[in-house]
Scaffold this motif. Structure first.
Motif, PDB file in Angstrom:
ATOM      1  N   UNK A 132       1.178  -1.370   0.199  1.00 42.22           N
ATOM      2  CA  UNK A 132      -0.289   0.276  -0.321  1.00 42.22           C
ATOM      3  C   UNK A 132       0.536   1.395  -0.147  1.00 42.22           C
ATOM      4  N   UNK A 133       2.394   1.383   0.592  1.00 39.72           N
ATOM      5  CA  UNK A 133       2.895   2.691   0.744  1.00 39.72           C
ATOM      6  C   UNK A 133       3.954   2.236  -0.305  1.00 39.72           C
ATOM      7  N   UNK A 134       3.917   1.430  -1.219  1.00 39.74           N
ATOM      8  CA  UNK A 134       4.763   0.643  -1.947  1.00 39.74           C
ATOM      9  C   UNK A 134       6.414   0.375  -1.872  1.00 39.74           C
ATOM     10  N   UNK A 135       5.851  -0.209  -0.366  1.00 41.65           N
ATOM     11  CA  UNK A 135       7.464  -0.017   0.231  1.00 41.65           C
ATOM     12  C   UNK A 135       8.154  -1.951   0.483  1.00 41.65           C
ATOM     13  N   UNK A 136       8.940  -2.290  -0.424  1.00 48.51           N
ATOM     14  CA  UNK A 136      10.072  -3.594  -0.571  1.00 48.51           C
ATOM     15  C   UNK A 136      10.199  -3.496   0.761  1.00 48.51           C
ATOM     16  N   UNK A 137      10.093  -4.868   0.907  1.00 51.14           N
ATOM     17  CA  UNK A 137      10.641  -5.773   2.374  1.00 51.14           C
ATOM     18  C   UNK A 137      11.989  -6.727   2.281  1.00 51.14           C
ATOM     19  N   UNK A 138      12.620  -6.283   2.893  1.00 58.82           N
ATOM     20  CA  UNK A 138      14.032  -6.762   1.464  1.00 58.82           C
ATOM     21  C   UNK A 138      14.489  -8.142   3.140  1.00 58.82           C
ATOM     22  N   UNK A 139      14.538  -7.384   4.286  1.00 55.41           N
ATOM     23  CA  UNK A 139      14.668  -8.410   5.289  1.00 55.41           C
ATOM     24  C   UNK A 139      13.029  -9.072   6.215  1.00 55.41           C
ATOM     25  N   UNK A 140      12.150  -9.841   6.098  1.00 54.94           N
ATOM     26  CA  UNK A 140      11.351  -9.883   6.655  1.00 54.94           C
ATOM     27  C   UNK A 140      11.688 -10.458   8.128  1.00 54.94           C
ATOM     28  N   UNK A 141      11.316 -10.044   9.379  1.00 53.01           N
ATOM     29  CA  UNK A 141      11.641 -10.596  10.622  1.00 53.01           C
ATOM     30  C   UNK A 141      11.495  -9.388  11.035  1.00 53.01           C
ATOM     31  N   UNK A 142      10.660  -9.997  12.581  1.00 56.50           N
ATOM     32  CA  UNK A 142      10.399  -9.097  13.385  1.00 56.50           C
ATOM     33  C   UNK A 142      11.356  -9.522  14.993  1.00 56.50           C
ATOM     34  N   UNK A 143      11.653  -8.041  15.767  1.00 58.26           N
ATOM     35  CA  UNK A 143      12.649  -8.640  16.532  1.00 58.26           C
ATOM     36  C   UNK A 143      11.874  -8.062  18.210  1.00 58.26           C
ATOM     37  N   UNK A 144      11.818  -9.192  18.563  1.00 63.16           N
ATOM     38  CA  UNK A 144      10.406  -8.507  20.351  1.00 63.16           C
ATOM     39  C   UNK A 144      11.827  -8.907  21.238  1.00 63.16           C
ATOM     40  N   UNK A 145      11.582  -8.078  22.199  1.00 63.85           N
ATOM     41  CA  UNK A 145      12.642  -8.036  22.856  1.00 63.85           C
ATOM     42  C   UNK A 145      12.079  -7.960  24.049  1.00 63.85           C
ATOM     43  N   UNK A 146      12.375  -8.643  25.241  1.00 59.82           N
ATOM     44  CA  UNK A 146      11.999  -8.422  26.360  1.00 59.82           C
ATOM     45  C   UNK A 146      12.571  -9.685  27.725  1.00 59.82           C
ATOM     46  N   UNK A 147      11.783 -10.404  28.292  1.00 64.66           N
ATOM     47  CA  UNK A 147      12.535 -11.465  29.600  1.00 64.66           C
ATOM     48  C   UNK A 147      12.302 -12.633  29.163  1.00 64.66           C
ATOM     49  N   UNK A 148      13.192 -13.281  28.884  1.00 64.64           N
ATOM     50  CA  UNK A 148      13.300 -14.666  28.804  1.00 64.64           C
ATOM     51  C   UNK A 148      12.792 -15.638  30.401  1.00 64.64           C
ATOM     52  N   UNK A 149      11.909 -16.643  30.561  1.00 61.33           N
ATOM     53  CA  UNK A 149      11.458 -17.256  31.031  1.00 61.33           C
ATOM     54  C   UNK A 149      12.128 -17.920  32.719  1.00 61.33           C
ATOM     55  N   UNK A 150      13.291 -18.276  31.940  1.00 58.51           N
ATOM     56  CA  UNK A 150      15.003 -18.279  32.585  1.00 58.51           C
ATOM     57  C   UNK A 150      15.496 -16.973  33.768  1.00 58.51           C
ATOM     58  N   UNK A 151      14.885 -16.090  32.916  1.00 61.22           N
ATOM     59  CA  UNK A 151      15.448 -14.439  34.202  1.00 61.22           C
ATOM     60  C   UNK A 151      14.591 -14.676  34.410  1.00 61.22           C
ATOM     61  N   UNK A 152      12.905 -14.432  34.060  1.00 60.52           N
ATOM     62  CA  UNK A 152      11.732 -14.134  34.639  1.00 60.52           C
ATOM     63  C   UNK A 152      11.663 -15.553  36.383  1.00 60.52           C
ATOM     64  N   UNK A 153      12.388 -16.046  36.339  1.00 65.07           N
ATOM     65  CA  UNK A 153      12.096 -17.653  37.276  1.00 65.07           C
ATOM     66  C   UNK A 153      13.893 -16.642  38.435  1.00 65.07           C
ATOM     67  N   UNK A 154      14.686 -16.793  38.100  1.00 63.27           N
ATOM     68  CA  UNK A 154      15.502 -15.715  38.821  1.00 63.27           C
ATOM     69  C   UNK A 154      14.986 -14.202  39.247  1.00 63.27           C
ATOM     70  N   UNK A 155      14.468 -13.862  38.251  1.00 57.34           N
ATOM     71  CA  UNK A 155      14.268 -12.283  39.181  1.00 57.34           C
ATOM     72  C   UNK A 155      14.920 -11.342  38.230  1.00 57.34           C
ATOM     73  N   UNK A 156      15.172 -12.110  37.094  1.00 57.06           N
ATOM     74  CA  UNK A 156      15.871 -10.414  36.101  1.00 57.06           C
ATOM     75  C   UNK A 156      14.918  -9.615  36.178  1.00 57.06           C
TER      76      UNK A 156
END
Length: 156
Positions: A132-156
Motif C-alpha cells: 500500500x505504501x510502495x515499500x519493498x521488504x528486504x529482510x522479513x523479520x520481527x525482533x521482539x525484546x523482553x525477558x525469557x522464562x529463565x530470567x523471569x524465574x531468577x528475578x531479572x
C-alpha cells in the motif's frame, strides 16, 4: 547444539550453497560453525575474536564481514538489526529464503534468542501493508525484546 546436529547443519549448508551454484569455503564454514555453537547472537568482532582463537591470528575484520554477508545471502544466518549481531538460522533449508516472516524473541537480560516463524496470514498482512505504501521488504523479520522464562524465574 550437539556436535552431530552442527555437523548435519553444516552438511545441509554445503548442499544449499552447491544448489545455489556457490561454495561454502573453509572460512565461511568456520564462521557458520561458530554461530551454530554459540548459545547467543554474536557481533562480527566477537566472531573475529573466536575465529582467531582457532585459526590465523592475522585475520582481518573484512574477512569475517565477507563471510557473514555470504551466509546471510544464502539464508543460513540472520542479522539482528537492533543489536547488530548475527545468529544462525534455525529454520534454514525448510522453505525458500524469505518466504515467511521470522520472529526473534530476544532476552535483554541473558542475551538468549528464540527464532520462530509466524503465520502466513500475518506475513501476508504485512506484505499487503507494505505494498500500500510502495515499500519493498528486504529482510522479513520481527525482533521482539523482553525477558525469557529463565530470567523471569531468577528475578531479572
Amino acid at each position: 547444539m550437539a556436535m552431530t546436529d552442527i555437523d548435519a547443519r553444516l552438511k545441509l549448508a554445503h548442499e544449499t550453497c552447491q544448489a545455489n551454484g556457490q561454495r561454502l569455503t573453509a572460512i565461511r564454514e568456520k564462521v557458520l560453525r561458530l554461530l551454530l555453537e554459540a548459545d547467543k547472537p554474536m557481533s562480527a568482532y566477537e566472531l573475529l575474536e573466536q575465529y582467531k582463537l582457532d585459526e590465523q591470528s592475522g585475520t582481518q575484520p573484512m574477512t569475517i564481514y565477507r563471510a557473514l554477508s555470504f551466509l546471510e545471502a544464502q539464508s543460513l544466518i540472520h542479522r539482528l538489526a537492533s543489536t547488530r549481531q548475527y545468529v544462525a538460522c534455525h529454520h534454514a533449508h525448510e522453505k525458500a529464503p524469505h518466504s515467511e516472516l521470522t520472529q526473534f524473541l530476544m532476552c535483554d537480560h541473558c542475551g538468549g534468542i528464540e527464532e520462530t516463524p509466524l503465520s502466513d496470514v500475518l506475513w501476508q498482512a504485512i506484505q499487503a501493508n507494505a505494498e500500500l505504501t510502495h515499500f519493498h521488504i528486504d529482510q522479513p523479520s520481527l525482533e521482539i525484546h523482553g525477558t525469557c522464562r529463565t530470567c523471569q524465574q531468577h528475578g531479572a
